[in-house]
Design an enzyme around this catalytic site. Sequence first.
Site, short mmCIF file in Angstrom:
data_model
loop_
_atom_site.label_atom_id
_atom_site.label_comp_id
_atom_site.label_asym_id
_atom_site.label_seq_id
_atom_site.Cartn_x
_atom_site.Cartn_y
_atom_site.Cartn_z
CG HIS A 190 -0.23 0.49 2.75
ND1 HIS A 190 -0.13 -0.59 3.55
CD2 HIS A 190 -0.29 1.98 3.25
CE1 HIS A 190 0.66 -0.37 4.31
NE2 HIS A 190 0.09 0.97 4.93
CB SER A 200 2.94 1.57 6.41
OG SER A 200 2.13 2.33 6.77
CG ASP A 253 -0.32 -4.36 2.69
OD1 ASP A 253 0.33 -3.41 1.12
OD2 ASP A 253 -0.43 -3.11 3.76
#
Length: 427
Positions: free
Chosen positions: A73, A179, A102
Amino acid sequence: MSGPVKAVPLRTASAFLGLALAAGAAAALEPEVLFSKVSGSVWAVRTFDAQERPLRAGSAVVIAPGRLVTNCHVLAKASSFVIKQDNVTYGATLEFPDPARDLCQIKVANFTAPPVALAPAGSARVGQRVYAIGNPRGLENTLSEGILSGLRGGTGGGGAGEPEARLLQTTAAISPGSSGGGLFDSEGRLLGITTFAARDGGSLNFAMPVEFLAELPARAKAMLEARAREPAGSSGRRVPGVEVPLNEPLRPGDALEYVRIDKLTGNRTPVIYRLDKVDGDAFSFNMGGRVEKADGEVVSIASPAGGMFDTSSPPGGWVRKGVQPGMRWHLDYIAASGDRLRHELDATVGGERPFRVAGVELNVLRIGYEGWIYASYGTGASLVGTRFVGSALYSPELGRIVRFEGEHRRGNSSATNEALELVRIQR
């Protein structure tokens, strides 16, 4: 004959036990030592759109020479991306995407940062001390400490028939920008890739387990092969950073990237038509500034971004349905945008020719336009026409014009001569 067994004094047994515990804990590192050991292998990720404008920031961990892992993402909708640490920046490319989990592996040429050590599969234990290192809110190489507070199944897994994933739940703080960072055990070994935090806080933060990294190449290959078998127009999820066929239907968030060229000055200006929403048969671009039907017919142009391509557009657009070589038609209309001038043009369709968009060769039809533009329109008006000559290259495969040229001379001192060319389709 051996003598009697002597009892070991309690204080001596306690000393032996203490030495054994100390030896077992010897591998645990002080936080500052752990940070010094692994922080050089955790990098910031910066992504950019086609105009090199920043999109997102994230983190990535070096897992092999020249190879890092981040979250997919982080790379979503990026035209390019780099990894960065302090004042050092490297260009990077996507190698293995696994959007279901992901996790995306990226590669970097001439990259010498050392890989981190990976914790053994299945070694994560609830209650153990863990450390997250990433780039929350752009603050490079930030360390946070916590415990592994849970092992959660049922999210982040693959397709049908696969075992449920075991997300790592931790109290180590992560924020936007974390992230793709690393979650490490007390020995500095990578336990997982930090992925997201619960929106309502509460120290609920999650990472994908390190076991998934070994499966990345095979899963990426299988996913891409499955995607290639999908029928045109499939609603399957797109893969960040993976090229999508030009003729795949547009979806909200996609954008048509053109360049507008002033042929008098040579100036080049990017023009973006971004699809905001699809409502039945209506495709709305640029917050309603341009609305088309699914077949490309123009419904309205409220904000003419593409110069003459928009301000002189006929009702319905420059191309008729079922256009074929040799077709001709006459146009007499008042443009709905710009200065709303009357146009009286003749259109002629020529033969097919090749034209390349983003490295893909398309067969296009050339449509020529000749006629006049008038300053006023209506009974009794004094009509003074000025010459207009234009052309369009239309791709039946894409259902849209890939290049438009127009020249309009209003007199000896005023002229417009420009082109609008499709560069790529941002997915």
